[in-house]
Design a protein around this motif. Structure first.
Motif, PDB file in Angstrom:
ATOM      1  N   PRO A   7     -11.690  -2.469  -0.366  1.00  0.00           N
ATOM      2  CA  PRO A   7     -10.947  -2.073   0.834  1.00  0.00           C
ATOM      3  C   PRO A   7     -11.847  -1.410   1.875  1.00  0.00           C
ATOM      4  O   PRO A   7     -12.856  -0.780   1.538  1.00  0.00           O
ATOM      5  CB  PRO A   7      -9.949  -1.048   0.275  1.00  0.00           C
ATOM      6  CG  PRO A   7     -10.700  -0.388  -0.840  1.00  0.00           C
ATOM      7  CD  PRO A   7     -11.635  -1.433  -1.411  1.00  0.00           C
ATOM      8  N   GLY A   8     -11.449  -1.541   3.126  1.00  0.00           N
ATOM      9  CA  GLY A   8     -12.200  -0.875   4.182  1.00  0.00           C
ATOM     10  C   GLY A   8     -11.603  -1.181   5.535  1.00  0.00           C
ATOM     11  O   GLY A   8     -10.645  -1.948   5.654  1.00  0.00           O
ATOM     12  N   SER A   9     -12.200  -0.573   6.547  1.00  0.00           N
ATOM     13  CA  SER A   9     -11.752  -0.821   7.921  1.00  0.00           C
ATOM     14  C   SER A   9     -12.432  -2.068   8.488  1.00  0.00           C
ATOM     15  O   SER A   9     -11.841  -2.798   9.283  1.00  0.00           O
ATOM     16  CB  SER A   9     -12.082   0.383   8.813  1.00  0.00           C
ATOM     17  OG  SER A   9     -11.500   1.555   8.277  1.00  0.00           O
ATOM     18  N   PHE A  10     -13.697  -2.280   8.122  1.00  0.00           N
ATOM     19  CA  PHE A  10     -14.459  -3.460   8.573  1.00  0.00           C
ATOM     20  C   PHE A  10     -14.378  -3.635  10.087  1.00  0.00           C
ATOM     21  O   PHE A  10     -14.138  -4.732  10.587  1.00  0.00           O
ATOM     22  CB  PHE A  10     -13.984  -4.729   7.846  1.00  0.00           C
ATOM     23  CG  PHE A  10     -14.086  -4.639   6.355  1.00  0.00           C
ATOM     24  CD1 PHE A  10     -15.318  -4.758   5.726  1.00  0.00           C
ATOM     25  CD2 PHE A  10     -12.964  -4.387   5.578  1.00  0.00           C
ATOM     26  CE1 PHE A  10     -15.426  -4.654   4.342  1.00  0.00           C
ATOM     27  CE2 PHE A  10     -13.058  -4.269   4.192  1.00  0.00           C
ATOM     28  CZ  PHE A  10     -14.288  -4.408   3.580  1.00  0.00           C
ATOM     29  N   GLY A  75      -0.637   0.907   4.464  1.00  0.00           N
ATOM     30  CA  GLY A  75      -0.158   1.809   3.406  1.00  0.00           C
ATOM     31  C   GLY A  75      -1.294   2.189   2.487  1.00  0.00           C
ATOM     32  O   GLY A  75      -2.473   2.151   2.865  1.00  0.00           O
ATOM     33  N   LEU A  76      -0.934   2.530   1.260  1.00  0.00           N
ATOM     34  CA  LEU A  76      -1.930   3.046   0.317  1.00  0.00           C
ATOM     35  C   LEU A  76      -2.769   1.931  -0.311  1.00  0.00           C
ATOM     36  O   LEU A  76      -2.229   0.910  -0.749  1.00  0.00           O
ATOM     37  CB  LEU A  76      -1.232   3.815  -0.811  1.00  0.00           C
ATOM     38  CG  LEU A  76      -0.624   5.179  -0.450  1.00  0.00           C
ATOM     39  CD1 LEU A  76       0.208   5.704  -1.610  1.00  0.00           C
ATOM     40  CD2 LEU A  76      -1.715   6.181  -0.064  1.00  0.00           C
ATOM     41  N   THR A  77      -4.055   2.207  -0.407  1.00  0.00           N
ATOM     42  CA  THR A  77      -4.965   1.285  -1.094  1.00  0.00           C
ATOM     43  C   THR A  77      -4.541   1.097  -2.549  1.00  0.00           C
ATOM     44  O   THR A  77      -4.575  -0.014  -3.084  1.00  0.00           O
ATOM     45  CB  THR A  77      -6.402   1.853  -1.016  1.00  0.00           C
ATOM     46  OG1 THR A  77      -6.828   1.792   0.341  1.00  0.00           O
ATOM     47  CG2 THR A  77      -7.369   1.073  -1.871  1.00  0.00           C
ATOM     48  N   GLU A 100     -18.936  12.874  -1.580  1.00  0.00           N
ATOM     49  CA  GLU A 100     -17.811  13.815  -1.680  1.00  0.00           C
ATOM     50  C   GLU A 100     -16.492  13.165  -1.248  1.00  0.00           C
ATOM     51  O   GLU A 100     -15.477  13.259  -1.937  1.00  0.00           O
ATOM     52  CB  GLU A 100     -18.100  15.046  -0.827  1.00  0.00           C
ATOM     53  CG  GLU A 100     -17.380  16.261  -1.351  1.00  0.00           C
ATOM     54  CD  GLU A 100     -17.653  17.481  -0.498  1.00  0.00           C
ATOM     55  OE1 GLU A 100     -16.707  18.230  -0.256  1.00  0.00           O
ATOM     56  OE2 GLU A 100     -18.804  17.640  -0.061  1.00  0.00           O
ATOM     57  N   TYR A 101     -16.550  12.476  -0.113  1.00  0.00           N
ATOM     58  CA  TYR A 101     -15.368  11.782   0.406  1.00  0.00           C
ATOM     59  C   TYR A 101     -14.932  10.686  -0.571  1.00  0.00           C
ATOM     60  O   TYR A 101     -13.748  10.544  -0.892  1.00  0.00           O
ATOM     61  CB  TYR A 101     -15.733  11.217   1.777  1.00  0.00           C
ATOM     62  CG  TYR A 101     -14.775  10.228   2.376  1.00  0.00           C
ATOM     63  CD1 TYR A 101     -13.481  10.604   2.733  1.00  0.00           C
ATOM     64  CD2 TYR A 101     -15.162   8.905   2.636  1.00  0.00           C
ATOM     65  CE1 TYR A 101     -12.606   9.696   3.310  1.00  0.00           C
ATOM     66  CE2 TYR A 101     -14.294   7.988   3.214  1.00  0.00           C
ATOM     67  CZ  TYR A 101     -13.024   8.388   3.547  1.00  0.00           C
ATOM     68  OH  TYR A 101     -12.167   7.480   4.111  1.00  0.00           O
ATOM     69  N   GLU A 102     -15.905   9.930  -1.050  1.00  0.00           N
ATOM     70  CA  GLU A 102     -15.582   8.829  -1.956  1.00  0.00           C
ATOM     71  C   GLU A 102     -15.015   9.349  -3.282  1.00  0.00           C
ATOM     72  O   GLU A 102     -14.120   8.748  -3.858  1.00  0.00           O
ATOM     73  CB  GLU A 102     -16.821   7.965  -2.213  1.00  0.00           C
ATOM     74  CG  GLU A 102     -17.310   7.207  -0.991  1.00  0.00           C
ATOM     75  CD  GLU A 102     -16.298   6.173  -0.478  1.00  0.00           C
ATOM     76  OE1 GLU A 102     -15.459   5.696  -1.263  1.00  0.00           O
ATOM     77  OE2 GLU A 102     -16.356   5.856   0.724  1.00  0.00           O
ATOM     78  N   ARG A 104     -13.311  12.137  -3.736  1.00  0.00           N
ATOM     79  CA  ARG A 104     -11.930  12.573  -3.510  1.00  0.00           C
ATOM     80  C   ARG A 104     -10.983  11.383  -3.461  1.00  0.00           C
ATOM     81  O   ARG A 104      -9.912  11.409  -4.058  1.00  0.00           O
ATOM     82  CB  ARG A 104     -11.833  13.375  -2.195  1.00  0.00           C
ATOM     83  CG  ARG A 104     -12.131  14.850  -2.391  1.00  0.00           C
ATOM     84  CD  ARG A 104     -11.860  15.638  -1.137  1.00  0.00           C
ATOM     85  NE  ARG A 104     -12.985  15.537  -0.225  1.00  0.00           N
ATOM     86  CZ  ARG A 104     -12.899  15.211   1.058  1.00  0.00           C
ATOM     87  NH1 ARG A 104     -11.736  14.946   1.605  1.00  0.00           N
ATOM     88  NH2 ARG A 104     -13.972  15.146   1.808  1.00  0.00           N
ATOM     89  N   MET A 105     -11.405  10.326  -2.775  1.00  0.00           N
ATOM     90  CA  MET A 105     -10.548   9.128  -2.699  1.00  0.00           C
ATOM     91  C   MET A 105     -10.377   8.507  -4.078  1.00  0.00           C
ATOM     92  O   MET A 105      -9.274   8.119  -4.473  1.00  0.00           O
ATOM     93  CB  MET A 105     -11.163   8.093  -1.759  1.00  0.00           C
ATOM     94  CG  MET A 105     -10.832   8.344  -0.315  1.00  0.00           C
ATOM     95  SD  MET A 105     -10.781   6.820   0.635  1.00  0.00           S
ATOM     96  CE  MET A 105     -12.400   6.167   0.408  1.00  0.00           C
ATOM     97  N   ALA A 106     -11.474   8.416  -4.807  1.00  0.00           N
ATOM     98  CA  ALA A 106     -11.418   7.767  -6.127  1.00  0.00           C
ATOM     99  C   ALA A 106     -10.491   8.556  -7.062  1.00  0.00           C
ATOM    100  O   ALA A 106      -9.691   7.969  -7.803  1.00  0.00           O
ATOM    101  CB  ALA A 106     -12.823   7.674  -6.716  1.00  0.00           C
TER     102      ALA A 106
END
Ligand code: PNS
Length: 165
Positions: A7-10, A75-77, A100-102, A104-106
């Motif tokens: 997933p991503g914004s690309f 919506g949510l990944t 750190e961001y990754e 938290r998301m994971a």
């Protein structure tokens, strides 16, 4: 059947994204490159345009037999991953600053969908500073981005932003 989503914004697709796809695809039978349709942001490219560029560029990627698909989602990944029947979420890490961001998301995605693991891949060193945001800024200000984004994406960017030099 091992199916993953990436997933991503690309916005836009960079060679860093392609590097992660190239590295991760051989680990799976199928991978969905999942473009976030995020109406809260002001993207350079519409979600349709982002998917088009991916569909144009991905056939040239050596996937080691993995079937690649492009899809958009909102919506949510974690929900999209579950609904797609994926068991893994692929994310690229360029530098410690991404971690750190990754992380938290994971962890949040794991809490939402405990059956789905996030798989981190290290981007190639040559892409460790490449981000969509930086590419747009440099391009907008007339800097060279060849080799960092696909040529086709650069052409499309030219139609969006007149270069200043
Ligand atoms: O390419 P990006 O912008 O770094 O991708 C970020 C993305 C799309 C993976 C992240 O923003 C995301 O998952 N958004 C969907 C909404 C969501 O699930 N948010 C909670 C994440 S734990």
């Amino acid at each position: 059947m091992r199916r993953a989503i990436f997933p991503g914004s690309f916005d836009p697709l960079t060679n860093g994204h392609l590097d992660i796809i190239r590295r991760s695809a051989p680990l799976f039978d199928e991978m969905i490159v999942a473009v976030l349709d995020n109406s809260e942001k002001y993207p350079m490219f519409s979600v349709v345009e982002r998917c088009e560029m991916l569909n144009d560029v991905l056939p040239d990627v050596d996937t080691g037999g993995c079937k690649l698909e492009v899809a958009s989602f909102s919506g949510l990944t974690a929900d999209f991953a579950r609904e797609s029947g994926a068991t893994a979420i692929v994310r690229g890490i360029r530098a410690v600053s991404d971690y750190e961001y990754e992380l938290r998301m994971a962890l949040m995605n794991r809490r939402l969908e405990p059956q789905i693991e996030t798989v981190f891949l290290m981007a190639g060193e040559e892409y460790s500073y490449v981000s969509s945001t930086l590419m747009k800024e440099v391009f907008r200000l007339g800097g060279r981005v060849e080799g960092l984004i696909p040529a086709l994406v650069e052409e499309r960017m030219r139609t969006k932003i007149p270069k200043t030099s």
